[in-house]
Design a protein around this motif. Structure first.
Motif, PDB file in Angstrom:
ATOM      1  N   SER A 109       0.841  -1.208   0.000  1.00 28.99           N
ATOM      2  CA  SER A 109       0.000   0.000   0.000  1.00 28.99           C
ATOM      3  C   SER A 109       0.870   1.250   0.000  1.00 28.99           C
ATOM      4  O   SER A 109       0.515   2.268  -0.612  1.00 28.99           O
ATOM      5  CB  SER A 109      -0.959   0.009   1.197  1.00 28.99           C
ATOM      6  N   GLU A 110       2.014   1.176   0.660  1.00 26.26           N
ATOM      7  CA  GLU A 110       2.921   2.321   0.676  1.00 26.26           C
ATOM      8  C   GLU A 110       3.606   2.497  -0.687  1.00 26.26           C
ATOM      9  O   GLU A 110       3.852   3.626  -1.116  1.00 26.26           O
ATOM     10  CB  GLU A 110       3.960   2.156   1.785  1.00 26.26           C
ATOM     11  N   ILE A 111       3.901   1.398  -1.358  1.00 25.41           N
ATOM     12  CA  ILE A 111       4.471   1.506  -2.704  1.00 25.41           C
ATOM     13  C   ILE A 111       3.435   2.094  -3.661  1.00 25.41           C
ATOM     14  O   ILE A 111       3.743   2.965  -4.470  1.00 25.41           O
ATOM     15  CB  ILE A 111       4.961   0.132  -3.196  1.00 25.41           C
ATOM     16  N   ALA A 112       2.186   1.617  -3.546  1.00 30.28           N
ATOM     17  CA  ALA A 112       1.119   2.163  -4.384  1.00 30.28           C
ATOM     18  C   ALA A 112       0.953   3.659  -4.135  1.00 30.28           C
ATOM     19  O   ALA A 112       0.670   4.429  -5.062  1.00 30.28           O
ATOM     20  CB  ALA A 112      -0.189   1.430  -4.117  1.00 30.28           C
ATOM     21  N   ARG A 113       1.139   4.071  -2.901  1.00 30.08           N
ATOM     22  CA  ARG A 113       1.021   5.503  -2.568  1.00 30.08           C
ATOM     23  C   ARG A 113       2.097   6.324  -3.280  1.00 30.08           C
ATOM     24  O   ARG A 113       1.829   7.425  -3.753  1.00 30.08           O
ATOM     25  CB  ARG A 113       1.113   5.696  -1.053  1.00 30.08           C
ATOM     26  N   THR A 114       3.315   5.799  -3.344  1.00 26.99           N
ATOM     27  CA  THR A 114       4.375   6.553  -4.017  1.00 26.99           C
ATOM     28  C   THR A 114       4.021   6.815  -5.477  1.00 26.99           C
ATOM     29  O   THR A 114       4.270   7.900  -6.008  1.00 26.99           O
ATOM     30  CB  THR A 114       5.739   5.828  -3.955  1.00 26.99           C
ATOM     31  N   ASP A 115       3.419   5.814  -6.123  1.00 24.15           N
ATOM     32  CA  ASP A 115       3.040   5.967  -7.531  1.00 24.15           C
ATOM     33  C   ASP A 115       1.857   6.908  -7.683  1.00 24.15           C
ATOM     34  O   ASP A 115       1.727   7.611  -8.685  1.00 24.15           O
ATOM     35  CB  ASP A 115       2.714   4.596  -8.125  1.00 24.15           C
ATOM     36  N   ARG A 116       0.985   6.936  -6.679  1.00 23.10           N
ATOM     37  CA  ARG A 116      -0.154   7.870  -6.707  1.00 23.10           C
ATOM     38  C   ARG A 116       0.321   9.306  -6.549  1.00 23.10           C
ATOM     39  O   ARG A 116      -0.169  10.212  -7.241  1.00 23.10           O
ATOM     40  CB  ARG A 116      -1.138   7.526  -5.584  1.00 23.10           C
ATOM     41  N   VAL A 117       1.271   9.518  -5.647  1.00 25.53           N
ATOM     42  CA  VAL A 117       1.770  10.857  -5.384  1.00 25.53           C
ATOM     43  C   VAL A 117       2.593  11.380  -6.563  1.00 25.53           C
ATOM     44  O   VAL A 117       2.464  12.536  -6.978  1.00 25.53           O
ATOM     45  CB  VAL A 117       2.606  10.872  -4.087  1.00 25.53           C
ATOM     46  N   LYS A 118       3.438  10.508  -7.110  1.00 31.15           N
ATOM     47  CA  LYS A 118       4.255  10.872  -8.267  1.00 31.15           C
ATOM     48  C   LYS A 118       4.450   9.626  -9.114  1.00 31.15           C
ATOM     49  O   LYS A 118       5.185   8.716  -8.727  1.00 31.15           O
ATOM     50  CB  LYS A 118       5.610  11.432  -7.822  1.00 31.15           C
ATOM     51  N   ALA A 119       3.764   9.577 -10.252  1.00 22.88           N
ATOM     52  CA  ALA A 119       3.749   8.364 -11.073  1.00 22.88           C
ATOM     53  C   ALA A 119       5.159   7.948 -11.490  1.00 22.88           C
ATOM     54  O   ALA A 119       5.949   8.759 -11.984  1.00 22.88           O
ATOM     55  CB  ALA A 119       2.888   8.584 -12.306  1.00 22.88           C
ATOM     56  N   TRP A 120       5.472   6.677 -11.262  1.00 21.82           N
ATOM     57  CA  TRP A 120       6.750   6.125 -11.701  1.00 21.82           C
ATOM     58  C   TRP A 120       6.573   4.741 -12.320  1.00 21.82           C
ATOM     59  O   TRP A 120       7.423   4.278 -13.074  1.00 21.82           O
ATOM     60  CB  TRP A 120       7.748   6.043 -10.538  1.00 21.82           C
ATOM     61  N   MET A 121       5.467   4.070 -12.018  1.00 24.49           N
ATOM     62  CA  MET A 121       5.240   2.735 -12.558  1.00 24.49           C
ATOM     63  C   MET A 121       4.901   2.799 -14.039  1.00 24.49           C
ATOM     64  O   MET A 121       4.278   3.759 -14.509  1.00 24.49           O
ATOM     65  CB  MET A 121       4.077   2.049 -11.823  1.00 24.49           C
ATOM     66  N   THR A 122       5.271   1.759 -14.750  1.00 22.40           N
ATOM     67  CA  THR A 122       4.780   1.601 -16.111  1.00 22.40           C
ATOM     68  C   THR A 122       3.341   1.120 -16.031  1.00 22.40           C
ATOM     69  O   THR A 122       2.912   0.590 -14.988  1.00 22.40           O
ATOM     70  CB  THR A 122       5.609   0.561 -16.886  1.00 22.40           C
ATOM     71  N   PRO A 123       2.548   1.270 -17.092  1.00 21.12           N
ATOM     72  CA  PRO A 123       1.179   0.739 -17.068  1.00 21.12           C
ATOM     73  C   PRO A 123       1.156  -0.752 -16.731  1.00 21.12           C
ATOM     74  O   PRO A 123       0.244  -1.219 -16.023  1.00 21.12           O
ATOM     75  CB  PRO A 123       0.671   1.011 -18.481  1.00 21.12           C
ATOM     76  N   GLU A 124       2.164  -1.480 -17.195  1.00 19.09           N
ATOM     77  CA  GLU A 124       2.214  -2.921 -16.925  1.00 19.09           C
ATOM     78  C   GLU A 124       2.478  -3.198 -15.447  1.00 19.09           C
ATOM     79  O   GLU A 124       1.858  -4.095 -14.854  1.00 19.09           O
ATOM     80  CB  GLU A 124       3.310  -3.564 -17.779  1.00 19.09           C
ATOM     81  N   GLN A 125       3.363  -2.431 -14.841  1.00 18.92           N
ATOM     82  CA  GLN A 125       3.640  -2.615 -13.411  1.00 18.92           C
ATOM     83  C   GLN A 125       2.416  -2.290 -12.566  1.00 18.92           C
ATOM     84  O   GLN A 125       2.102  -2.986 -11.600  1.00 18.92           O
ATOM     85  CB  GLN A 125       4.811  -1.718 -12.990  1.00 18.92           C
ATOM     86  N   ARG A 126       1.728  -1.232 -12.958  1.00 21.28           N
ATOM     87  CA  ARG A 126       0.529  -0.828 -12.204  1.00 21.28           C
ATOM     88  C   ARG A 126      -0.570  -1.881 -12.349  1.00 21.28           C
ATOM     89  O   ARG A 126      -1.241  -2.234 -11.368  1.00 21.28           O
ATOM     90  CB  ARG A 126       0.045   0.529 -12.705  1.00 21.28           C
ATOM     91  N   ALA A 127      -0.762  -2.377 -13.553  1.00 20.71           N
ATOM     92  CA  ALA A 127      -1.778  -3.412 -13.790  1.00 20.71           C
ATOM     93  C   ALA A 127      -1.447  -4.680 -13.014  1.00 20.71           C
ATOM     94  O   ALA A 127      -2.341  -5.352 -12.482  1.00 20.71           O
ATOM     95  CB  ALA A 127      -1.886  -3.707 -15.284  1.00 20.71           C
ATOM     96  N   GLN A 128      -0.147  -5.005 -12.931  1.00 23.94           N
ATOM     97  CA  GLN A 128       0.270  -6.187 -12.187  1.00 23.94           C
ATOM     98  C   GLN A 128      -0.021  -6.026 -10.702  1.00 23.94           C
ATOM     99  O   GLN A 128      -0.458  -6.965 -10.033  1.00 23.94           O
ATOM    100  CB  GLN A 128       1.762  -6.443 -12.400  1.00 23.94           C
ATOM    101  N   MET A 129       0.184  -4.813 -10.156  1.00 17.45           N
ATOM    102  CA  MET A 129      -0.117  -4.594  -8.751  1.00 17.45           C
ATOM    103  C   MET A 129      -1.612  -4.712  -8.487  1.00 17.45           C
ATOM    104  O   MET A 129      -2.032  -5.286  -7.478  1.00 17.45           O
ATOM    105  CB  MET A 129       0.396  -3.229  -8.285  1.00 17.45           C
ATOM    106  N   VAL A 130      -2.426  -4.185  -9.378  1.00 15.51           N
ATOM    107  CA  VAL A 130      -3.876  -4.330  -9.242  1.00 15.51           C
ATOM    108  C   VAL A 130      -4.246  -5.806  -9.233  1.00 15.51           C
ATOM    109  O   VAL A 130      -5.024  -6.264  -8.378  1.00 15.51           O
ATOM    110  CB  VAL A 130      -4.615  -3.594 -10.370  1.00 15.51           C
ATOM    111  N   SER A 131      -3.697  -6.569 -10.165  1.00 14.99           N
ATOM    112  CA  SER A 131      -4.009  -8.001 -10.243  1.00 14.99           C
ATOM    113  C   SER A 131      -3.574  -8.731  -8.978  1.00 14.99           C
ATOM    114  O   SER A 131      -4.293  -9.598  -8.472  1.00 14.99           O
ATOM    115  CB  SER A 131      -3.330  -8.625 -11.464  1.00 14.99           C
ATOM    116  N   ALA A 132      -2.389  -8.383  -8.458  1.00 18.48           N
ATOM    117  CA  ALA A 132      -1.913  -9.015  -7.234  1.00 18.48           C
ATOM    118  C   ALA A 132      -2.850  -8.713  -6.067  1.00 18.48           C
ATOM    119  O   ALA A 132      -3.165  -9.596  -5.261  1.00 18.48           O
ATOM    120  CB  ALA A 132      -0.497  -8.530  -6.919  1.00 18.48           C
ATOM    121  N   ALA A 133      -3.307  -7.468  -5.980  1.00 18.60           N
ATOM    122  CA  ALA A 133      -4.221  -7.068  -4.907  1.00 18.60           C
ATOM    123  C   ALA A 133      -5.560  -7.796  -5.029  1.00 18.60           C
ATOM    124  O   ALA A 133      -6.106  -8.298  -4.044  1.00 18.60           O
ATOM    125  CB  ALA A 133      -4.439  -5.561  -4.938  1.00 18.60           C
TER     126      ALA A 133
END
Length: 304
Positions: free
Chosen positions: A126-150
């Motif tokens: 959740s803290e890693i997801a927050r970093t990307d929310r505050v300042k985007a750094w993930m690729t679309p694929e990384q973000r989609a993978q985190m959603v799928s994992a959650a």
């Protein structure tokens, strides 16, 4: 637990290492970069000061190995708090964040008899997801993978232990809801992924084998409230989604609901979840949540 937010060694004349004993030994020796508990406590007292960047990055990666620690002071009060500090201060680079994310996601699917490791992997994610929310750094694929994992982890949770005075918190449902809240707040997460998270949350609103007592309904409500504020779902879609909880679910019927543990548990869990939706939506005064509050109240009225 925060807002946004044990093992026994059996001995006999023949000593055989059990899985629980192996876990306990590993948990007791959790020492990121060789730091024992006293050294970690000293580092905490010093405000997590690690000036060397490379060492700091190695340290935050090593902290993930403490997610399964049986000692709540190590697992929660040191490993999680340190990770949260470094990430919120922007002291970890994108490459290390990606490594940490992959490591934590692997923990979500690894065997975890104690119930600590997966739960705290979700909390740290959740803290890693927050970093990307505050300042985007993930690729679309990384973000989609985190959603799928959650989504996959939320749907899979069968361990509903919350708090005990020896081990502290496990809190798998609440921690995964925290992860989904951060993802729901991220404008880069689209409606399709929001719907997947929303429907995974529905699975854990009133599980057959749990009667929540450690704040899970409120934590599950948070990502739903933030999704609704995004305005990507219509009022009709929210109405249909909330209406499902007014039904008896696996009970088949609300008849005699007050005469069975399963009936009482479902009514308790659903009431707590819908009440959290209603109260927070109503209190916010947000126009985007007005319809959600009305739909939650309508579902509440249909409960026995």
């Amino acid at each position: 637990m925060r807002t946004i937010g044990l093992a026994l060694l059996a001995c006999s004349m023949f000593v055989v290492a059990s899985p629980d004993a192996a876990f306990a030994a590993k948990a007791e020796t959790c020492a990121p970069l060789g730091k024992n508990k006293a050294a970690l406590q000293a580092l905490k007292s010093a405000g997590w000061q690690i000036d060397d960047e490379a060492e700091r990055h190695r340290f935050v990666l090593a902290l993930a190995d403490c997610n399964g620690a049986a000692d709540p002071e190590i697992r929660d009060g040191i490993a999680f708090e340190a990770t949260q500090y470094f990430l919120r201060k922007g002291l970890i680079n994108d490459a290390t964040l990606a490594q940490l994310s992959a490591k934590l996601q692997a923990q979500l699917v690894a065997p975890d008899k104690s119930g600590f490791r997966r739960s705290f992997a979700a909390l740290n994610l959740s803290e890693i997801a927050r970093t990307d929310r505050v300042k985007a750094w993930m690729t679309p694929e990384q973000r989609a993978q985190m959603v799928s994992a959650a989504v996959d982890y939320m749907r899979s949770i069968k361990d509903f232990r919350g708090f005990d005075k020896v081990g502290g918190y496990r809190h798998a449902v609440a921690h995964t809801a925290d992860l989904m809240m951060q993802l729901a707040l991220n404008p880069a997460v689209d409606k399709e992924d929001l719907a997947r998270m929303r429907d995974a949350i529905a699975v854990q609103v009133a599980p057959a084998s749990a009667s929540y007592i450690t704040g899970e309904p409120e934590r599950l409500a948070r990502p739903i409230l933030f999704m609704a504020q995004r305005g990507v779902f219509t009022d009709q879609e929210w109405s249909a989604w909330l209406a499902q909880f007014a039904g008896p679910g696996a009970l088949g019927s609300w008849d005699n609901a007050f005469q069975s543990e399963a009936g009482l548990a479902r009514r308790h869990n659903v009431t707590a979840f819908l009440s959290a939706i209603y109260v927070n939506a109503q209190a916010s005064g947000a126009v985007a949540l007005k319809s959600l509050a009305a739909d939650a109240m309508e579902a509440l009225k249909k409960l026995p």
